[in-house]
Design a protein around this motif. Structure first.
Motif, PDB file in Angstrom:
ATOM      1  N   SER A  73       0.822  -1.196   0.000  1.00 33.28           N
ATOM      2  CA  SER A  73       0.000   0.000   0.000  1.00 33.28           C
ATOM      3  C   SER A  73       0.865   1.258   0.000  1.00 33.28           C
ATOM      4  O   SER A  73       1.964   1.271   0.555  1.00 33.28           O
ATOM      5  N   THR A  74       0.355   2.309  -0.614  1.00 28.12           N
ATOM      6  CA  THR A  74       0.990   3.623  -0.539  1.00 28.12           C
ATOM      7  C   THR A  74       0.287   4.514   0.486  1.00 28.12           C
ATOM      8  O   THR A  74       0.644   5.679   0.637  1.00 28.12           O
ATOM      9  N   ASP A  75      -0.691   3.980   1.194  1.00 30.95           N
ATOM     10  CA  ASP A  75      -1.480   4.736   2.161  1.00 30.95           C
ATOM     11  C   ASP A  75      -1.106   4.288   3.576  1.00 30.95           C
ATOM     12  O   ASP A  75      -1.685   3.343   4.124  1.00 30.95           O
ATOM     13  N   LEU A  76      -0.125   4.968   4.174  1.00 33.30           N
ATOM     14  CA  LEU A  76       0.334   4.585   5.512  1.00 33.30           C
ATOM     15  C   LEU A  76      -0.776   4.703   6.537  1.00 33.30           C
ATOM     16  O   LEU A  76      -0.916   3.840   7.411  1.00 33.30           O
ATOM     17  N   ASP A  77      -1.567   5.750   6.455  1.00 27.99           N
ATOM     18  CA  ASP A  77      -2.641   5.939   7.428  1.00 27.99           C
ATOM     19  C   ASP A  77      -3.617   4.765   7.413  1.00 27.99           C
ATOM     20  O   ASP A  77      -4.054   4.289   8.471  1.00 27.99           O
ATOM     21  N   ALA A  78      -3.953   4.285   6.230  1.00 30.03           N
ATOM     22  CA  ALA A  78      -4.886   3.159   6.127  1.00 30.03           C
ATOM     23  C   ALA A  78      -4.277   1.889   6.705  1.00 30.03           C
ATOM     24  O   ALA A  78      -4.960   1.107   7.382  1.00 30.03           O
ATOM     25  N   VAL A  79      -3.006   1.680   6.450  1.00 26.07           N
ATOM     26  CA  VAL A  79      -2.333   0.485   6.987  1.00 26.07           C
ATOM     27  C   VAL A  79      -2.293   0.546   8.506  1.00 26.07           C
ATOM     28  O   VAL A  79      -2.563  -0.453   9.191  1.00 26.07           O
ATOM     29  N   LEU A  80      -1.969   1.720   9.068  1.00 26.15           N
ATOM     30  CA  LEU A  80      -1.898   1.841  10.521  1.00 26.15           C
ATOM     31  C   LEU A  80      -3.279   1.721  11.164  1.00 26.15           C
ATOM     32  O   LEU A  80      -3.392   1.349  12.339  1.00 26.15           O
ATOM     33  N   ALA A  81      -4.307   2.019  10.425  1.00 27.71           N
ATOM     34  CA  ALA A  81      -5.672   1.890  10.947  1.00 27.71           C
ATOM     35  C   ALA A  81      -6.158   0.440  10.947  1.00 27.71           C
ATOM     36  O   ALA A  81      -7.197   0.130  11.551  1.00 27.71           O
ATOM     37  N   ASP A  82      -5.428  -0.442  10.300  1.00 30.45           N
ATOM     38  CA  ASP A  82      -5.799  -1.852  10.217  1.00 30.45           C
ATOM     39  C   ASP A  82      -5.512  -2.530  11.570  1.00 30.45           C
ATOM     40  O   ASP A  82      -4.353  -2.628  11.981  1.00 30.45           O
ATOM     41  N   PRO A  83      -6.528  -3.016  12.273  1.00 24.89           N
ATOM     42  CA  PRO A  83      -6.299  -3.606  13.601  1.00 24.89           C
ATOM     43  C   PRO A  83      -5.518  -4.919  13.571  1.00 24.89           C
ATOM     44  O   PRO A  83      -5.028  -5.368  14.615  1.00 24.89           O
ATOM     45  N   THR A  84      -5.383  -5.530  12.391  1.00 29.95           N
ATOM     46  CA  THR A  84      -4.640  -6.789  12.319  1.00 29.95           C
ATOM     47  C   THR A  84      -3.132  -6.559  12.229  1.00 29.95           C
ATOM     48  O   THR A  84      -2.354  -7.506  12.360  1.00 29.95           O
ATOM     49  N   ILE A  85      -2.704  -5.325  11.991  1.00 32.25           N
ATOM     50  CA  ILE A  85      -1.271  -5.002  11.954  1.00 32.25           C
ATOM     51  C   ILE A  85      -0.791  -4.805  13.388  1.00 32.25           C
ATOM     52  O   ILE A  85      -1.286  -3.953  14.114  1.00 32.25           O
ATOM     53  N   GLU A  86       0.193  -5.597  13.805  1.00 37.37           N
ATOM     54  CA  GLU A  86       0.702  -5.503  15.178  1.00 37.37           C
ATOM     55  C   GLU A  86       1.959  -4.642  15.288  1.00 37.37           C
ATOM     56  O   GLU A  86       2.169  -3.971  16.304  1.00 37.37           O
ATOM     57  N   ILE A  87       2.819  -4.702  14.257  1.00 32.14           N
ATOM     58  CA  ILE A  87       4.137  -4.060  14.339  1.00 32.14           C
ATOM     59  C   ILE A  87       4.309  -3.134  13.149  1.00 32.14           C
ATOM     60  O   ILE A  87       3.948  -3.483  12.011  1.00 32.14           O
ATOM     61  N   TYR A  88       4.870  -1.968  13.413  1.00 28.70           N
ATOM     62  CA  TYR A  88       5.262  -1.053  12.348  1.00 28.70           C
ATOM     63  C   TYR A  88       6.781  -0.989  12.306  1.00 28.70           C
ATOM     64  O   TYR A  88       7.434  -0.739  13.320  1.00 28.70           O
ATOM     65  N   PHE A  89       7.352  -1.212  11.112  1.00 28.66           N
ATOM     66  CA  PHE A  89       8.803  -1.122  10.911  1.00 28.66           C
ATOM     67  C   PHE A  89       9.107  -0.002   9.945  1.00 28.66           C
ATOM     68  O   PHE A  89       8.428   0.155   8.924  1.00 28.66           O
ATOM     69  N   ASP A  90      10.160   0.783  10.246  1.00 32.10           N
ATOM     70  CA  ASP A  90      10.505   1.934   9.424  1.00 32.10           C
ATOM     71  C   ASP A  90      11.954   1.875   8.957  1.00 32.10           C
ATOM     72  O   ASP A  90      12.879   1.816   9.771  1.00 32.10           O
ATOM     73  N   ALA A  91      12.145   1.898   7.625  1.00 32.40           N
ATOM     74  CA  ALA A  91      13.482   1.986   7.035  1.00 32.40           C
ATOM     75  C   ALA A  91      13.512   3.094   5.989  1.00 32.40           C
ATOM     76  O   ALA A  91      14.253   3.022   5.012  1.00 32.40           O
ATOM     77  N   GLN A  92      12.691   4.133   6.190  1.00 25.00           N
ATOM     78  CA  GLN A  92      12.645   5.251   5.259  1.00 25.00           C
ATOM     79  C   GLN A  92      13.904   6.118   5.387  1.00 25.00           C
ATOM     80  O   GLN A  92      14.736   5.908   6.257  1.00 25.00           O
ATOM     81  N   VAL A  93      13.960   7.156   4.549  1.00 21.78           N
ATOM     82  CA  VAL A  93      14.998   8.166   4.727  1.00 21.78           C
ATOM     83  C   VAL A  93      14.764   8.832   6.078  1.00 21.78           C
ATOM     84  O   VAL A  93      13.629   8.930   6.559  1.00 21.78           O
ATOM     85  N   THR A  94      15.846   9.282   6.688  1.00 18.66           N
ATOM     86  CA  THR A  94      15.778   9.813   8.046  1.00 18.66           C
ATOM     87  C   THR A  94      14.766  10.939   8.194  1.00 18.66           C
ATOM     88  O   THR A  94      14.026  11.006   9.186  1.00 18.66           O
ATOM     89  N   SER A  95      14.711  11.820   7.211  1.00 18.53           N
ATOM     90  CA  SER A  95      13.847  12.995   7.329  1.00 18.53           C
ATOM     91  C   SER A  95      12.366  12.640   7.408  1.00 18.53           C
ATOM     92  O   SER A  95      11.556  13.436   7.899  1.00 18.53           O
ATOM     93  N   ALA A  96      11.977  11.445   6.944  1.00 18.95           N
ATOM     94  CA  ALA A  96      10.564  11.051   6.961  1.00 18.95           C
ATOM     95  C   ALA A  96      10.207  10.171   8.158  1.00 18.95           C
ATOM     96  O   ALA A  96       9.028   9.874   8.380  1.00 18.95           O
ATOM     97  N   ARG A  97      11.203   9.780   8.936  1.00 18.59           N
ATOM     98  CA  ARG A  97      10.974   8.716   9.925  1.00 18.59           C
ATOM     99  C   ARG A  97      10.183   9.184  11.148  1.00 18.59           C
ATOM    100  O   ARG A  97       9.259   8.499  11.593  1.00 18.59           O
ATOM    101  N   GLU A  98      10.538  10.320  11.717  1.00 18.75           N
ATOM    102  CA  GLU A  98       9.933  10.733  12.989  1.00 18.75           C
ATOM    103  C   GLU A  98       8.419  10.878  12.868  1.00 18.75           C
ATOM    104  O   GLU A  98       7.664  10.396  13.732  1.00 18.75           O
ATOM    105  N   ALA A  99       7.946  11.517  11.808  1.00 18.34           N
ATOM    106  CA  ALA A  99       6.506  11.718  11.643  1.00 18.34           C
ATOM    107  C   ALA A  99       5.778  10.380  11.515  1.00 18.34           C
ATOM    108  O   ALA A  99       4.694  10.188  12.080  1.00 18.34           O
ATOM    109  N   ALA A 100       6.374   9.444  10.783  1.00 21.52           N
ATOM    110  CA  ALA A 100       5.742   8.137  10.613  1.00 21.52           C
ATOM    111  C   ALA A 100       5.712   7.365  11.929  1.00 21.52           C
ATOM    112  O   ALA A 100       4.716   6.696  12.255  1.00 21.52           O
ATOM    113  N   LEU A 101       6.781   7.439  12.701  1.00 22.35           N
ATOM    114  CA  LEU A 101       6.813   6.750  13.991  1.00 22.35           C
ATOM    115  C   LEU A 101       5.773   7.325  14.945  1.00 22.35           C
ATOM    116  O   LEU A 101       5.126   6.585  15.702  1.00 22.35           O
TER     117      LEU A 101
END
Length: 383
Positions: free
Chosen positions: A71-99
């Motif tokens: 998916s290209t929709d992070l918000d939709a993925v994070l709203a999915d109750p079946t997702i337990e873990i979020y992993f981030d390997a983005q560029v540094t400048s994008a990481r804090e907001a996503a976390l």
């Protein structure tokens, strides 16, 4: 045997590190071996859900590895109750907001470093995650390399006596992109995009020094840009605004000194791309990614300085190879297994967002030390 599926949103796996080490050599490797045996009659089976900005790249990866969701929709993925873990390997400048979004969604976090572009942001992430009661971990992969595992065995066994110094050499020549293609993305050399070798490597040196030898108590650094002009992925010239080399001195709790050179403008005359030499009163060792060689006090030769004659001793042959004494798995995969056990069973896990904040702190102080030309104390962090 009960199989429990754990769904993991993986953001940034179209990049080199996220793709090769975290997706292929860690989670897909775990799936291929039949999952992670938790030892209680349960096997944990990771199920990656790919997330990113480029739909075609995500679809290509999913098709290649037989994965069903992207998916290209992070918000939709994070709203999915079946997702337990979020992993981030983005560029540094994008990481804090996503976390921050993942914490707000109540997901357990596992992330590459640095965790944020500044210490305030990194500490706030640690506070938010702790307050939310979620489990959180930061990739500190070099601790799981065979060479450093052997080195830690020597430290834990008292081989060195009193440790006096640590000398590290890291780096290789990254081509400028004119007559040979650069082997690192161009954003790494633009400060405005979160690039720079201090931001990249000082967090590594913090956890290596902290876990093997003691907490860093002060830093003196000189960061520079040796190659001021490079070419990007399209062959276009650009100004390199980020540091591509850093020379650091780190004082450690207990009195030892560490000197580490980091450079993307150095040609390798070492056995491995990173090497650490540790010298102590009772012995010394040199460790790389895979090998570790040692020389005990009783076996130390007695060189005599004589510049008028060729060296007659083969110094490298006077060191003893430290044996494996075990099987070493991929370091990224080994840490993923520990984090998944932590999520599933609540087993202890020390490499959390506070540990990640220490790396951000050292990078920030290293850059400040370089700018101001002075030694800076490194305060101990707490939430």
């Amino acid at each position: 045997m009960t199989v429990r599926t754990v769904r993991i949103a993986m953001n940034g796996v179209t990049g080199r590190m996220g793709h090769r080490q975290h997706l292929v050599r860690s989670l897909l490797a775990l799936r291929e071996q039949g999952g992670l045996d938790l030892g209680d009659g349960t096997v944990l089976m990771p199920e990656p859900v790919l997330v990113g900005r480029r739909a075609h790249a995500l679809e290509s990866l999913a098709t290649r590895y037989g994965l069903h969701e992207w998916s290209t929709d992070l918000d939709a993925v994070l709203a999915d109750p079946t997702i337990e873990i979020y992993f981030d390997a983005q560029v540094t400048s994008a990481r804090e907001a996503a976390l921050r979004k993942a914490i707000a969604a109540g997901k357990h976090l596992y992330t590459e470093k640095p965790t944020a572009t500044g210490l305030d942001g990194a500490l706030e992430l640690a506070r938010l995650a702790t307050s939310a009661g979620i489990k959180h971990g930061v990739v500190q992969d070099k601790l799981f390399l065979p060479g450093l595992l052997k080195l830690k065995r020597l430290v834990d066994g008292g081989f060195f006596g009193r440790i006096l110094s640590v000398r590290g050499e890291f780096g290789y020549w990254v081509f400028e992109g004119d007559w040979q293609e650069a082997q690192r993305p161009s954003w790494n050399y633009r400060a405005e995009d979160g690039g720079g070798i201090v931001v990249d490597m000082f967090p590594h040196w913090e956890y290596v020094l902290h876990n093997l030898f003691g907490r860093v108590t002060s830093v003196t650094a000189h960061a520079t840009t040796h190659i001021p002009r490079r070419r990007n992925e399209r062959g276009e010239p650009y100004e390199a605004t980020a540091d591509d080399a850093a020379y650091g001195i780190f004082e450690l709790e207990g009195g030892a000194l560490a000197q580490i050179n980091s450079s993307w403008a150095v040609r390798v005359h070492r056995d491995e791309l990173v090497e650490f030499q540790v010298d102590g009163t009772e012995g010394s060792a040199v460790a790389g990614l895979r090998r570790c060689r040692a020389q005990h006090r009783a076996g130390t030769p007695k060189p005599v300085w004589n510049p008028d004659l060729p060296a007659a001793e083969r110094f490298r042959e006077q060191w003893q190879e430290v044996p494996d004494n075990g099987d070493f798995d991929n370091g990224f995969k080994a840490q993923w297994e520990l984090f998944l056990r932590h999520v599933a069973l609540g087993t202890p896990y020390e490499w959390d967002l506070l540990a990640g904040a220490r790396g951000v702190q050292l990078a920030q102080l290293g850059l400040r030390s370089s700018a101001e030309g002075r030694r800076l104390a490194v305060p101990e962090l707490s939430l």
